[in-house]
Design a protein around this motif. Structure first.
Motif, short mmCIF file in Angstrom:
data_model
loop_
_atom_site.label_atom_id
_atom_site.label_comp_id
_atom_site.label_asym_id
_atom_site.label_seq_id
_atom_site.Cartn_x
_atom_site.Cartn_y
_atom_site.Cartn_z
N THR A 690 0.83 -1.20 0.00
CA THR A 690 0.00 0.00 0.00
C THR A 690 0.87 1.26 0.00
O THR A 690 0.59 2.22 -0.73
CB THR A 690 -0.93 0.00 1.22
N THR A 693 2.31 1.67 -3.42
CA THR A 693 1.29 2.19 -4.34
C THR A 693 1.04 3.67 -4.10
O THR A 693 0.90 4.46 -5.05
CB THR A 693 -0.02 1.39 -4.16
N HIS A 694 0.99 4.06 -2.84
CA HIS A 694 0.77 5.46 -2.50
C HIS A 694 1.91 6.34 -3.05
O HIS A 694 1.66 7.42 -3.59
CB HIS A 694 0.68 5.62 -0.98
N GLN A 698 1.43 9.31 -5.82
CA GLN A 698 1.86 10.68 -5.54
C GLN A 698 2.85 11.16 -6.61
O GLN A 698 2.82 12.33 -7.02
CB GLN A 698 2.50 10.76 -4.16
N THR A 899 -8.43 13.11 -2.46
CA THR A 899 -7.30 13.16 -1.53
C THR A 899 -7.64 12.45 -0.22
O THR A 899 -6.81 11.72 0.34
CB THR A 899 -6.92 14.61 -1.25
N ARG A 902 -7.34 8.74 -0.65
CA ARG A 902 -5.95 8.27 -0.69
C ARG A 902 -5.37 8.18 0.72
O ARG A 902 -4.65 7.23 1.03
CB ARG A 902 -5.10 9.22 -1.56
N TYR A 903 -5.67 9.16 1.55
CA TYR A 903 -5.21 9.08 2.94
C TYR A 903 -5.89 7.92 3.68
O TYR A 903 -5.26 7.22 4.49
CB TYR A 903 -5.48 10.40 3.66
N ILE A 906 -4.23 4.48 2.67
CA ILE A 906 -2.99 4.11 3.35
C ILE A 906 -3.20 4.00 4.86
O ILE A 906 -2.55 3.21 5.54
CB ILE A 906 -1.87 5.12 3.01
N GLY A 1023 -3.43 8.02 8.08
CA GLY A 1023 -2.70 8.08 6.82
C GLY A 1023 -2.14 9.46 6.55
O GLY A 1023 -1.01 9.60 6.01
N HIS A 1027 1.82 10.58 6.07
CA HIS A 1027 2.28 11.36 4.92
C HIS A 1027 2.92 12.67 5.35
O HIS A 1027 3.96 13.07 4.83
CB HIS A 1027 1.09 11.63 3.99
#
Length: 1182
Positions: A690, A693-694, A698, A899, A902-903, A906, A1023, A1027
């Protein structure tokens, strides 16, 4: 013969005499049978057979015909001939049995159904669908089983029966069975004439087989007819019947072109217990079938489901082929393969012969858990031994020791049994003759333990076992040297010489009482003068008993009366009585069985004069009763060491790696197999893929700039997400394992102690046969050079071993960099992940919020202390204020939602990783199933809401509308009330009931709330913190330790252990979901026909309907997707097409209502035994 047909085609292999009366009646009403009130007759159009048949029950489908005028029959005959001549693909049998209807359905008229060439062997017949899918005798059974399961049936009903052959038997002897040949030969020797049993007897000779399968809702299907009259055996007859059944289901439209089940709409699908005519309206033409199929799928699946199915198909197209399907690994069992493997460690094949100046010592000590260790005085009763090898064992940890956990016996007994190995390094050169004495001692020890005439040669064997002195203790470890040196004087050479050169047994010295007591100390006796006779340990010398004393183990008899009758007279009437305990040999679990199962060790009493003392002391013999289990575990570690040095440069702990290579089928103890490691490794693999992939996503977004929302960018992101799912699939993990040759190291054979033999030890059966006139099964010598063989391993086992290795790599150092390195070694494609600390360089820089300068530059320190941090959430201060706004804002902009997702994406993997690691360390004895329940209880949807309410995350939410604000306020009030009630319950519990009651724990489980994005807030926040901190895990571990752990320890239920010592009982997890409990309990009873349904009450519109009806219950809950305008839902519990509980409720209370109704269903079905009255499943268990 030619017959006239009805409006639609019917398969020629369906017997009308096998149909139900209703089906026959429907066939008579709609088919070729005359409707004349007189005697019904069937008129044949064939010139070869013009007889009339008056019974429709005796007709095959191909024999039906219709009556009518002569002109009509002639016209239909001409039309049939024209159709047959125009279609060369129709075979002769079809042209005889089927007439051309006026409107033939496309499904049957399509030449693709009949263009399969006829095989010379009927069992090799194949059938090809329109898209090229092939049906054969080999896959027909699996396809039919899947169709049965899809309609709610558990097993297929087969009926086999014998049929006489239509062709006379030939004189060729090859046509006679082996049994017949044997009986004829026996009769000839006895001077008799062998007469075969007639057909129709209880055991008929020279008969063939036919099979009948009952298809629910369709009818009976028979195996194909052969010119010989039937099939050679039941197995082939079953395959033929399954082949014909699948072909019929496809022609009737119940299977698609891939031969997969097509769900029928409610009202068209009959009950599985019903039988309908094959000419009913359910058998529709192919164009109508495709139209109906499209309507059903569109009406029963939402757009999300359609997208999910498209993703599944895309992932499936990218998966590598299954390794078990390769020609090299083909196996008869689907999902399993035959792979090369090490049957023995290559270590033994590399060992040079034993030499006096090249010997390496390893001490062995038997240990068990408390209180067994103290109760049985293991330190005195089990002697320390020394394993001598010609090469050092490369299995020790940094301290120079290793504990081998042993699971004993075929029942895998475990009381914490382990052998502690200590590396003592290379010994000084042995004196001349000592190596030969040690060889003779080991030989006698093995012969006594395994009851096999072993013979060892120094130039072949790789190891010896010698006893250490009874008072031996390891000296304290020297500084800077992890090895504890073993001196030659620590070995008990006197005992070795006496055993190697002396007799096997000696009588007791009856004339010297002191010498007798010395002989009995740590003594083992034999009652017969034979090497492989039964032996007993001396428990005590009983001077308080005499021959006339009552026998303590046999009430009503004296010791003298319980003695064998054929013994000679005793010379010493006042001799002591020995209390003896049976020896449990290594083939039955050894000394550990004596500890756990005392009933297997009979206590007997014998006069001292009747026994002989065996040469091997009892404390040495007790330890060596576990030799098969010890060497089995040692071989696993040696093979793990081989893998460790070949692939991982000895970077993984050998013990953990050996555990990762051991499936549960080899070792049922969770401390010895890979189950717990696989549970942790699966989570680590998901987390790292994961993150990878993140990072890739990005990078794409950073390069796209303003074009981040165009179709091309979205397509790249979708491809990356699909690649991640491909990596996580078991099929890919299997492929990575096979390419890395992990199959060589997987342990697949469970130890059978009765079959264990020491490597490279000869077996002298000739010597044994001269001394014993008993026929025995002769075992063959095992050579260390034959270490490579093949084994049978399941595909999932291969994938699980790979995940377990990831966990072993992580637990060795707790370093994700090491795991990433090992993943790359094993072929996991982590394109943008090399080292964890380098991830921050692969991401766009964080936009740190500018600090606003205060007009009061000389602000007092105490004022700064009370000033709250502007961007702090859960004690973490964000560097980028925009991330905080994205997480807690509820506006509808597409950019923010993307967005946020996506957070959350992860954060979900991160939360699982942190929770599973915490549970793995906190509960070291729990099974993966228990860990899974504990994980759900700590990071499920309900507890995430509770954590949000507990730590005030709702206060950060912005841009919420009035309805959302009202909903959040309601959640906070409900949570506050439930928590206060839970606190009162905990405070009211008395001290004595504290371990038995669980009141006040997990108070959030039954609270009603509607599905929304609010529970995802916590995952997205974690997540975002990862980040924002440039993938630094320390802030998240701090949140876990300071926030989450105290909350879990206070409010979450733990597994409860009762009992003494290590006798543990793990209870079922508290507040288990009643729906899961209901489904699992019914499945344990062999019933799967239970459906828990939640559907919307149509206030305005609903988007879907239930896919299927109650008759197609498969045991899974089907939840309807409803339109947001609907506010009411109805929860229904179906069981065998009956509604046993239902209730209408609001959307917010639907989850609680479902739990309540499932509890009611459990009371009705389980507690009131209602399932026995209502269940009629074929696999029902009493």
């Amino acid at each position: 013969m030619e017959v006239q047909k009805d409006k639609r085609d019917l398969p020629p292999h369906i017997k009308l005499d096998r149909l139900t009366p209703n089906s026959i009646k429907t066939l008579k009403d709609k088919s070729v049978i005359t409707r004349s009130p007189k005697k019904r007759k069937i008129h044949y159009c064939d010139t070869e057979s013009k007889s009339d048949i008056t019974s429709a029950q005796g007709l095959n489908l191909g024999e039906t015909a219709s009556t009518g005028s002569r002109k009509k029959r002639k016209a239909e005959r001409d039309q049939e001939q024209t159709s047959s001549s125009s279609n060369p693909h129709l075979d002769s049998q079809t042209s005889k049995t089927l007439s051309a209807p006026t409107a033939q359905p496309p499904m049957l008229s399509d030449p693709s159904f009949n263009n399969t060439p006829q095989a010379a062997n009927p069992a090799e017949e194949v059938f090809t669908t329109r898209n090229g899918t092939t049906l054969s005798f080999q896959n027909a059974g699996d396809l039919l089983t899947r169709w049965h399961q899809a309609i709610g049936q558990q097993s297929i009903r087969y009926q086999e029966y014998n049929v006489p052959p239509t062709q006379p038997a030939t004189d060729d002897t090859t046509a006679i069975s082996n049994t017949t040949k044997r009986r004829m030969a026996e009769a000839e020797l006895e001077g008799k004439v062998y007469i075969k049993a007639s057909i129709g007897a209880d055991h008929p000779q020279d008969t063939l087989r036919e099979c009948l399968i009952t298809l629910p809702g369709i009818g009976d299907v028979s195996s194909a007819k052969l010119p010989e009259g039937g099939w050679a055996n039941k197995k082939i007859a079953r395959k033929s019947a399954a082949f014909e059944s699948v072909k019929l289901l496809y022609q009737l439209g119940h299977l698609d072109d891939d031969l997969r089940y097509i769900p029928a709409p409610s009202g068209l699908v009959p009950s599985p217990n019903e039988k309908v005519s094959m000419t009913s309206s359910t058998s529709m033409a192919i164009d109508e079938q495709l139209k109906w199929e499209k309507e059903v799928r569109l009406s029963s699946k939402s757009k999300v489901d359609w997208k999910h199915n498209e993703q599944k198909q895309a992932i499936k197209s990218r998966l590598p082929p299954s390794p078990s399907t390769s020609p090299e690994a083909t196996s008869e069992v689907q999902g399993n393969g035959n792979y090369p493997a090490y049957v023995l460690p290559p270590f033994w094949s590399r060992c040079p012969p034993l030499q006096p100046d090249r010997l390496y010592a390893t001490t062995i000590e038997l240990l068990v858990d408390s209180p067994y260790y103290e109760d049985h005085d293991m330190k005195r009763s089990c002697r320390k031994l020394c394993l001598i090898t010609s090469r050092p064992l490369e299995i020790f940890d940094s301290e120079g020791s290793r504990d081998l956990g042993l699971t004993i016996g075929d029942q895998q007994l475990s009381i914490g049994t382990k052998m502690r190995l200590v590396d003592c390094g290379k010994m000084k050169k042995w004196e001349e003759g000592n190596l030969e004495k040690a060889m003779k001692f080991t030989e006698r020890l093995l012969r006594a333990q395994i009851h096999t005439p072993f013979k060892g040669r120094l130039e072949e064997v790789e190891w010896l076992i010698v006893p250490l002195k009874a008072d031996f203790e390891h000296p304290s470890e020297e500084k800077g040297n992890r090895k504890r040196r073993l001196q030659r004087r620590d070995i008990s050479w006197d005992e070795i010489g006496g055993i190697a050169e002396g007799p096997l047994w000696t009588p007791l010295n009856m004339e010297n009482p002191e010498e007798l007591l010395r002989q009995c100390q740590d003594g083992m006796v034999t009652l017969m003068a034979a090497e492989f006779s039964k032996r007993r340990y001396i428990k005590s010398v009983r001077h308080d008993l005499a021959l006339s004393s009552p026998n303590p183990s046999i009430p009503g008899k004296t010791i003298e009366e319980s003695l064998p009758k054929n013994i000679p007279g005793l010379k010493f009437p006042d001799q002591p009585i020995l209390e003896l305990e049976d020896v449990v040999t290594s083939s039955h679990g050894g000394y550990i069985t004596s500890i756990l199962l005392p009933s297997k060790c009979e206590i007997t009493y014998r006069p001292a004069e009747m026994v002989n003392i065996h040469c091997i002391p009892s404390n040495v013999f007790r330890t060596t009763t576990l030799l098969p289990y010890f060497f089995h575990e040692l071989d696993i570690l040696l093979i793990a060491s081989e893998l460790n040095s070949r692939l991982f440069e000895d970077g993984i702990d050998t013990g953990l790696l050996g555990q990762a290579l051991t499936p549960p089928g080899v070792n049922t103890d969770i401390s010895g197999n890979y189950e717990r490691l696989e549970f942790l490794g699966d989570t680590i693999l998901k987390f790292l893929t994961t993150v990878n992939t993140h990072v890739q996503i990005q990078g794409i977004l950073a390069n796209a700039g303003k074009k981040c929302h165009d179709r091309a960018t979205k397509g790249k992101i979708e491809d990356i997400l699909l690649d991640m799912q491909v990596i996580l699939s078991n099929r890919s993990l299997q492929s990575y394992s096979i390419k890395s040759e992990l199959n060589l190291y997987i342990r697949s054979k469970r130890l059978r102690s009765k079959d264990w033999l020491p490597v490279d030890w000869d077996i002298n059966w000739d010597e044994h046969s001269r001394n014993v006139n008993v026929t025995i099964v002769k075992k063959k010598k095992i050579s260390s050079q034959e270490f490579l063989g093949k084994h049978h391993v399941g595909d999932k086992v291969i994938a699980d071993v790979l995940e377990a290795i990831f966990a072993a790599s992580y637990l060795t150092s707790r370093d994700l960099d090491q795991v990433i390195s090992d993943m790359k070694i094993l072929g996991i494609p982590l394109k943008n992940l090399n080292k964890w600390k380098d991830i921050k360089y692969s991401l766009p820089p964080i936009n740190k919020s500018a600090e606003q300068k205060s007009p009061f530059h000389a602000q007092e320190k105490y004022m700064q202390f009370f000033k709250s941090k502007r961007n702090a959430v859960l004690g973490y201060e964000f560097n980028d204020q925009n991330i905080v706004n994205t997480i807690f804002s509820l506006d509808d902009s597409q950019e923010r939602k993307t967005t946020f997702e996506r957070y959350r994406f992860i954060g979900n993997a991160l939360l699982d990783y942190l929770v599973v690691e915490y549970l793995y360390d906190t509960y070291p004895t729990e099974s993966p199933a228990a860990l899974h329940h504990l994980k759900i209880a700590r990071c499920g949807e309900s507890i995430r809401l509770a954590l949000c309410a507990e730590y005030g995350l709702f206060d950060f939410i912005t841009d919420a509308n009035d309805q959302t604000k009202s909903h959040i306020a309601k959640i906070r009030r409900t949570m506050k009330t439930a928590k206060a009630k839970a606190d009162r319950l905990r405070s009211q519990r008395s001290l004595e009931d504290d371990e038995l009651e669980d009141g006040g724990l997990e108070w959030w489980t039954d609270l009603p709330f509607s599905h929304s994005t609010i529970p995802d807030l916590l995952e997205a926040l974690l997540g975002a913190i990862l980040h924002d901190s440039s993938f630094d895990l320390n802030p998240l571990r701090k949140i876990l330790n300071e926030k989450f752990k105290p909350f879990w320890e206070k409010h979450c239920a733990d597994p409860m252990a009762t009992g003494t010592g290590t006798a543990m009982r793990t209870r079922t997890m508290r507040d288990k979901n009643p729906k899961s409990e209901l489904i699992e309990w019914l499945q344990s009873k062999g019933c799967r026909r239970c459906l828990v349904e939640k559907k919307a009450v149509q206030t305005r519109t609903t988007s879907t309907a239930l896919n299927g009806n109650a008759s197609e219950i498969t045991g899974k809950a089907i939840t309807n997707k409803v339109n947001a305008e609907s506010t009411e839902e109805e929860v229904i519990v179906h069981y065998h097409s009956k509604v046993i509980a239902s209730e209408k409720t609001t959307t917010e209370n639907a989850k609680k209502t479902m739990k309540d109704l499932c509890k009611i269903a459990l009371v009705i079905l389980r507690d009131q035994n209602g399932w026995e009255k209502m269940c009629d499943c074929p696999g029902k268990k009493k």
